[in-house]
Design an enzyme around this catalytic site. Structure first.
Site, PDB file in Angstrom:
ATOM      1  N   GLU A 202      40.646  47.076  43.412  1.00  0.00           N
ATOM      2  CA  GLU A 202      41.222  47.280  44.338  1.00  0.00           C
ATOM      3  C   GLU A 202      42.614  48.311  43.819  1.00  0.00           C
ATOM      4  O   GLU A 202      42.452  49.742  44.766  1.00  0.00           O
ATOM      5  CB  GLU A 202      42.485  45.900  44.878  1.00  0.00           C
ATOM      6  CG  GLU A 202      41.686  44.932  44.893  1.00  0.00           C
ATOM      7  CD  GLU A 202      40.793  43.747  43.780  1.00  0.00           C
ATOM      8  OE1 GLU A 202      40.864  44.336  42.650  1.00  0.00           O
ATOM      9  OE2 GLU A 202      41.435  42.523  44.103  1.00  0.00           O
TER      10      GLU A 202
ATOM     11  N   CYS B  42      44.168  40.107  43.045  1.00  0.00           N
ATOM     12  CA  CYS B  42      45.159  39.312  41.544  1.00  0.00           C
ATOM     13  C   CYS B  42      46.431  39.539  42.034  1.00  0.00           C
ATOM     14  O   CYS B  42      46.844  40.695  42.997  1.00  0.00           O
ATOM     15  CB  CYS B  42      45.143  39.762  40.331  1.00  0.00           C
ATOM     16  SG  CYS B  42      45.963  41.232  40.205  1.00  0.00           S
TER      17      CYS B  42
HETATM   18  N1  LIG Z   1      41.321  40.941  41.583  1.00  0.00           N
HETATM   19  C1  LIG Z   1      40.442  41.254  40.784  1.00  0.00           C
HETATM   20  C2  LIG Z   1      41.208  40.236  40.219  1.00  0.00           C
HETATM   21  C3  LIG Z   1      39.858  40.621  38.971  1.00  0.00           C
HETATM   22  N2  LIG Z   1      39.315  41.912  38.834  1.00  0.00           N
HETATM   23  C4  LIG Z   1      38.674  42.150  37.679  1.00  0.00           C
HETATM   24  C5  LIG Z   1      39.609  42.090  36.213  1.00  0.00           C
HETATM   25  C6  LIG Z   1      37.851  41.396  35.391  1.00  0.00           C
HETATM   26  O1  LIG Z   1      37.273  42.421  34.944  1.00  0.00           O
HETATM   27  C7  LIG Z   1      37.304  40.964  36.380  1.00  0.00           C
HETATM   28  C8  LIG Z   1      38.489  38.950  35.679  1.00  0.00           C
HETATM   29  O2  LIG Z   1      37.563  38.758  35.355  1.00  0.00           O
HETATM   30  P1  LIG Z   1      36.710  37.568  34.111  1.00  0.00           P
HETATM   31  O3  LIG Z   1      38.687  36.594  34.149  1.00  0.00           O
HETATM   32  O4  LIG Z   1      36.313  36.786  35.767  1.00  0.00           O
HETATM   33  O5  LIG Z   1      36.348  37.205  33.894  1.00  0.00           O
HETATM   34  O6  LIG Z   1      37.518  41.340  37.111  1.00  0.00           O
HETATM   35  C9  LIG Z   1      39.352  42.764  39.732  1.00  0.00           C
HETATM   36  O7  LIG Z   1      38.648  44.294  39.558  1.00  0.00           O
HETATM   37  N3  LIG Z   1      40.248  42.660  40.773  1.00  0.00           N
HETATM   38 ZN   LIG Z   2      43.898  43.043  40.645  1.00  0.00          ZN
END
Ligand SMILES: Nc1ccn([C@H]2C[C@H](O)[C@@H](COP(=O)(O)O)O2)c(=O)n1
Ligand SMILES: [Zn+2]
EC number: 3.5.4.12
Length: 167
Positions: free
Chosen positions: A78, A102
């Site tokens: 995002e 997040c």
């Molecule tokens: N809103 C979001 C939340 C997480 N991400 C990315 C950050 C990490 O590369 C991955 C999450 O990893 P996990 O904890 O599921 O192994 O996703 C994002 O881009 N946007």
């Molecule tokens: Zn995020």
């Protein structure tokens, strides 16, 4: 078969964009769209530009601690979509994200003036960061909507969504 709906189209684009991510566990894609259905920006989760990918970790956890995981380094989809924008402003736009934003992305989305968040997966809903996002979005009057693909409503072939949901 009729034309793809705007929602299916932009969420598909978010999923396509997510496929550029090198994250082995969660590929995320996002697509920002204005009120005339013009694409303003796309992004996926990746390491910052000019940082050689092979010198940063993609692990979720490590015995060496957090600094040996991806979390302190990765730029979220995002945020990349906002940073990559090809228009002066994202004000009044909507964002399609394959994963619920997040709290750090929620702050960026709100500050950028984005008014609607359409997400596919909510797989991290138990995390504090997702709960904080919901609180921020509610306070800032940002509309949230989980995407229901046309296929789920009895429309077209839904294999791409089934694959995405298994991630
Ligand atoms: N809103 C979001 C939340 C997480 N991400 C990315 C950050 C990490 O590369 C991955 C999450 O990893 P996990 O904890 O599921 O192994 O996703 C994002 O881009 N946007
Ligand atoms: Zn995020």
């Amino acid at each position: 078969m009729g034309a793809l709906s705007w929602d299916d189209y932009f969420m598909s684009l978010a999923f396509l964009t997510s496929m550029r991510s090198k994250d082995p566990s969660t590929q995320v894609g996002a697509c920002i769209v204005n009120d005339r259905n013009r694409i303003i920006g796309v992004g996926y989760n990746g390491m910052p530009s000019n940082c050689p990918n092979d010198q940063l970790p993609w692990s979720k956890r490590s015995v060496e601690g957090e600094l040996a995981t991806k979390y302190p380094y990765v730029v979220h989809a995002e945020l990349n979509a906002v940073l990559n924008k090809n228009a002066e402003s994202c004000s009044g736009c909507r964002i399609y994200s394959t994963l619920f934003p997040c709290n750090e992305c929620a702050k960026v989305i709100i500050q950028a003036g984005i008014k609607q968040v359409i997400f596919a997966s909510d797989k991290h809903s138990d995390r504090a960061s997702a709960k904080a996002s919901r609180r921020l979005f509610e306070l800032a009057n940002v509309e949230l909507r989980q995407h229901v693909p046309e296929a789920r409503r009895g429309g077209r072939d839904g294999t791409q969504w089934e694959k995405a949901e298994k991630q």
